[in-house]
Design an enzyme around this catalytic site. Structure first.
Site, PDB file in Angstrom:
ATOM      1  N   THR A   1      30.215  31.272  53.125  1.00 37.05           N
ATOM      2  CA  THR A   1      30.235  32.173  51.978  1.00 37.05           C
ATOM      3  C   THR A   1      31.642  32.735  51.787  1.00 37.05           C
ATOM      4  O   THR A   1      32.584  32.304  52.460  1.00 37.05           O
ATOM      5  CB  THR A   1      29.125  33.245  52.122  1.00 37.05           C
ATOM      6  OG1 THR A   1      29.080  34.007  50.931  1.00 37.05           O
ATOM      7  CG2 THR A   1      29.351  34.174  53.312  1.00 37.05           C
TER       8      THR A   1
ATOM      9  N   LYS B   1      34.688  29.191  50.737  1.00 38.30           N
ATOM     10  CA  LYS B   1      34.029  28.017  50.144  1.00 38.30           C
ATOM     11  C   LYS B   1      35.019  26.885  49.812  1.00 38.30           C
ATOM     12  O   LYS B   1      34.692  25.715  49.954  1.00 38.30           O
ATOM     13  CB  LYS B   1      33.225  28.412  48.903  1.00 38.30           C
ATOM     14  CG  LYS B   1      31.974  29.219  49.266  1.00 38.30           C
ATOM     15  CD  LYS B   1      31.085  29.491  48.074  1.00 38.30           C
ATOM     16  CE  LYS B   1      29.889  30.335  48.476  1.00 38.30           C
ATOM     17  NZ  LYS B   1      28.962  30.592  47.361  1.00 38.30           N
TER      18      LYS B   1
ATOM     19  N   GLY C   1      33.576  31.295  41.699  1.00 42.38           N
ATOM     20  CA  GLY C   1      32.728  30.258  42.287  1.00 42.38           C
ATOM     21  C   GLY C   1      31.322  30.259  41.708  1.00 42.38           C
ATOM     22  O   GLY C   1      30.740  29.198  41.461  1.00 42.38           O
TER      23      GLY C   1
ATOM     24  N   THR D   1      40.241  37.712  32.582  1.00 43.22           N
ATOM     25  CA  THR D   1      41.632  37.219  32.566  1.00 43.22           C
ATOM     26  C   THR D   1      41.633  35.719  32.269  1.00 43.22           C
ATOM     27  O   THR D   1      40.680  35.012  32.590  1.00 43.22           O
ATOM     28  CB  THR D   1      42.311  37.469  33.926  1.00 43.22           C
ATOM     29  OG1 THR D   1      41.487  36.918  34.943  1.00 43.22           O
ATOM     30  CG2 THR D   1      42.517  38.947  34.193  1.00 43.22           C
TER      31      THR D   1
ATOM     32  N   GLY E   1      19.177  37.217  40.736  1.00 43.15           N
ATOM     33  CA  GLY E   1      20.007  36.342  41.576  1.00 43.15           C
ATOM     34  C   GLY E   1      19.342  35.887  42.869  1.00 43.15           C
ATOM     35  O   GLY E   1      19.856  35.008  43.563  1.00 43.15           O
TER      36      GLY E   1
HETATM   37  P1  NAP Z   1      34.612  35.443  42.548  1.00 38.09           P
HETATM   38  O1  NAP Z   1      34.897  33.988  42.772  1.00 38.09           O
HETATM   39  O2  NAP Z   1      35.354  36.469  43.319  1.00 38.09           O
HETATM   40  O3  NAP Z   1      34.800  35.739  40.959  1.00 38.09           O
HETATM   41  C1  NAP Z   1      34.607  37.039  40.478  1.00 38.09           C
HETATM   42  C2  NAP Z   1      34.580  37.008  38.955  1.00 38.09           C
HETATM   43  O4  NAP Z   1      34.210  38.311  38.525  1.00 38.09           O
HETATM   44  C3  NAP Z   1      35.915  36.688  38.291  1.00 38.09           C
HETATM   45  O5  NAP Z   1      35.678  35.925  37.126  1.00 38.09           O
HETATM   46  C4  NAP Z   1      36.464  38.093  37.938  1.00 38.09           C
HETATM   47  O6  NAP Z   1      37.321  38.083  36.810  1.00 38.09           O
HETATM   48  C5  NAP Z   1      35.165  38.771  37.548  1.00 38.09           C
HETATM   49  N1  NAP Z   1      35.219  40.242  37.634  1.00 38.09           N
HETATM   50  C6  NAP Z   1      35.237  40.990  38.762  1.00 38.09           C
HETATM   51  N2  NAP Z   1      35.195  42.297  38.432  1.00 38.09           N
HETATM   52  C7  NAP Z   1      35.150  42.357  37.072  1.00 38.09           C
HETATM   53  C8  NAP Z   1      35.085  43.434  36.137  1.00 38.09           C
HETATM   54  N3  NAP Z   1      35.070  44.708  36.539  1.00 38.09           N
HETATM   55  N4  NAP Z   1      35.040  43.129  34.828  1.00 38.09           N
HETATM   56  C9  NAP Z   1      35.052  41.839  34.403  1.00 38.09           C
HETATM   57  N5  NAP Z   1      35.105  40.782  35.237  1.00 38.09           N
HETATM   58  C10 NAP Z   1      35.153  41.048  36.558  1.00 38.09           C
HETATM   59  O7  NAP Z   1      33.079  35.747  42.810  1.00 38.09           O
HETATM   60  P2  NAP Z   1      31.831  34.724  42.764  1.00 38.09           P
HETATM   61  O8  NAP Z   1      31.722  34.038  44.058  1.00 38.09           O
HETATM   62  O9  NAP Z   1      31.899  33.918  41.514  1.00 38.09           O
HETATM   63  O10 NAP Z   1      30.611  35.771  42.677  1.00 38.09           O
HETATM   64  C11 NAP Z   1      30.363  36.502  41.498  1.00 38.09           C
HETATM   65  C12 NAP Z   1      29.023  37.202  41.643  1.00 38.09           C
HETATM   66  O11 NAP Z   1      27.989  36.225  41.747  1.00 38.09           O
HETATM   67  C13 NAP Z   1      28.933  38.044  42.914  1.00 38.09           C
HETATM   68  O12 NAP Z   1      28.190  39.189  42.623  1.00 38.09           O
HETATM   69  C14 NAP Z   1      28.156  37.175  43.884  1.00 38.09           C
HETATM   70  O13 NAP Z   1      27.413  37.915  44.822  1.00 38.09           O
HETATM   71  C15 NAP Z   1      27.228  36.464  42.914  1.00 38.09           C
HETATM   72  N6  NAP Z   1      26.757  35.176  43.446  1.00 38.09           N
HETATM   73  C16 NAP Z   1      25.432  35.083  43.679  1.00 38.09           C
HETATM   74  C17 NAP Z   1      24.917  33.897  44.166  1.00 38.09           C
HETATM   75  C18 NAP Z   1      23.442  33.821  44.388  1.00 38.09           C
HETATM   76  O14 NAP Z   1      22.992  32.981  45.187  1.00 38.09           O
HETATM   77  N7  NAP Z   1      22.671  34.619  43.676  1.00 38.09           N
HETATM   78  C19 NAP Z   1      25.756  32.808  44.421  1.00 38.09           C
HETATM   79  C20 NAP Z   1      27.136  32.934  44.149  1.00 38.09           C
HETATM   80  C21 NAP Z   1      27.622  34.145  43.663  1.00 38.09           C
HETATM   81  P3  NAP Z   1      38.914  37.849  36.973  1.00 38.09           P
HETATM   82  O15 NAP Z   1      39.104  36.352  37.103  1.00 38.09           O
HETATM   83  O16 NAP Z   1      39.468  38.406  35.720  1.00 38.09           O
HETATM   84  O17 NAP Z   1      39.331  38.583  38.218  1.00 38.09           O
END
Ligand code: NAP
Length: 285
Positions: free
Chosen positions: A67, A71, A136, A159, A249
């Site tokens: 995680t 990844k 991701g 962004t 989720g």
């Molecule tokens: P990540 O790779 O760190 O990407 C985060 C994303 O969120 C980026 O696009 C970032 O935008 C955006 N972001 C963060 N804060 C923001 C805000 N205040 N306003 C607007 N955009 C914002 O994270 P990830 O792995 O994709 O995970 C994202 C979410 O999905 C998390 O909550 C994670 O727990 C969840 N998730 C759940 C599962 C599941 O099995 N349910 C699986 C994967 C992920 P910028 O590019 O502009 O920084």
């Protein structure tokens, strides 16, 4: 059963990892199937990732889930990968087999299974989808919606850089047409969306949620939030108020674990209401 008695060992590698539901999830299935195995949370910093993976393989682990933030590193360290990991250039599962490390990505199939469970296999065919976020989770969402034959997928991000990289990496692998935009494109795109997937980390663990007008979605649209802490996010609560279909989720999390458990312990488990109830209880505590 004590870990000392466990025959098959597996776990989840991340940093931080104490909040992971995976040990509870796999522990549920280990008990259900009476398997003498164990599944542990392994907090590992970025700098130690590859030496830890090599050590776990040498120590006889069957494999590990991976995680945040490992990844991409998991994909890079592997000797081979499945198609999903190759397309996503990221892996959430490493399987140790005959001196080899195989990288797999089960997030895509996990989200696809959760969507099919909630809205059926044909609900997205030839329809438009809006995804907010470009990390991701958003990558998995794009590929899951493409597998469900969506026509156009609009990926909106705060962004530009990350959404441009996503389109660059995935556009050659999808049948659906991918479009990039900023959050300001929401009012134009929402009225034609069959599904909105929230894939940012905003709204997690009490952080402020995105301020989106869900009233712009058409009647009958579905809203899926990848965030599962809290399980009922502000976005899902608003979707329910508007009588839109709300998909949490936890479905993705449970379904991505099915092929991982099968790879580790040799039995394909099922996602059941009893499993969901146990995880929901843990999220409430
Ligand atoms: P990540 O790779 O760190 O990407 C985060 C994303 O969120 C980026 O696009 C970032 O935008 C955006 N972001 C963060 N804060 C923001 C805000 N205040 N306003 C607007 N955009 C914002 O994270 P990830 O792995 O994709 O995970 C994202 C979410 O999905 C998390 O909550 C994670 O727990 C969840 N998730 C759940 C599962 C599941 O099995 N349910 C699986 C994967 C992920 P910028 O590019 O502009 O920084």
């Amino acid at each position: 059963m004590s870990i000392a008695a466990a025959k098959t060992l597996a776990g989840v590698v991340g940093w931080p990892v104490h909040q992971s539901l995976s040990p509870l999830l796999h522990g549920f299935w280990l008990r259900e199937h009476g398997i003498t195995g164990a599944y542990v949370a392994l907090p590992v910093k970025t700098i130690a990732f590859s030496s830890v993976v090599t050590g776990l393989r040498a120590a006889g682990f069957a494999g590990v889930n991976v995680t945040i933030p490992h990844k991409q590193a998991a994909f890079a360290i592997a000797d081979g990968c499945d198609d999903a990991a190759r397309v996503a250039a990221a892996a959430n599962l490493l399987v140790f087999k005959d001196e080899r490390i195989e990288a797999r990505n089960t997030d895509i199939a996990g989200l696809k299974a959760s969507l099919v469970e909630a809205i059926g296999p044909d609900a997205l065919r030839a329809r438009n989808i809006v995804i907010i976020g470009a990390g991701g989770g958003a990558r998995a969402a794009v590929l899951a919606c493409d597998a469900l034959e969506a026509a156009g997928i609009y990926i909106l991000n705060r962004t530009d850089r990350r959404v441009a990289a996503l389109i660059h990496d995935l556009a050659g692998s999808t049948t659906a047409k991918l479009h990039a935009g900023g959050l300001d494109a929401w009012p134009n795109l929402a009225p034609d969306a069959a599904l909105f997937i929230h894939a940012t980390s905003a709204g997690m663990n009490g952080a402020p949620s995105l301020d989106l007008d869900l009233r712009l979605l058409p009647p009958g649209a579905a809203v899926c939030d990848l965030v599962y802490r809290p399980l009922e996010t502000a976005i899902l609560a608003r979707a329910r108020e508007l009588s839109l279909r709300a998909i949490d989720g936890l479905g993705m999390l449970m379904h991505q674990a099915v092929p991982a458990f099968e790879a580790f312990y040799g039995i394909r488990p099922e996602v059941t209401p009893a499993l969901r109830a146990e995880l929901e209880q843990a999220l409430r505590e």
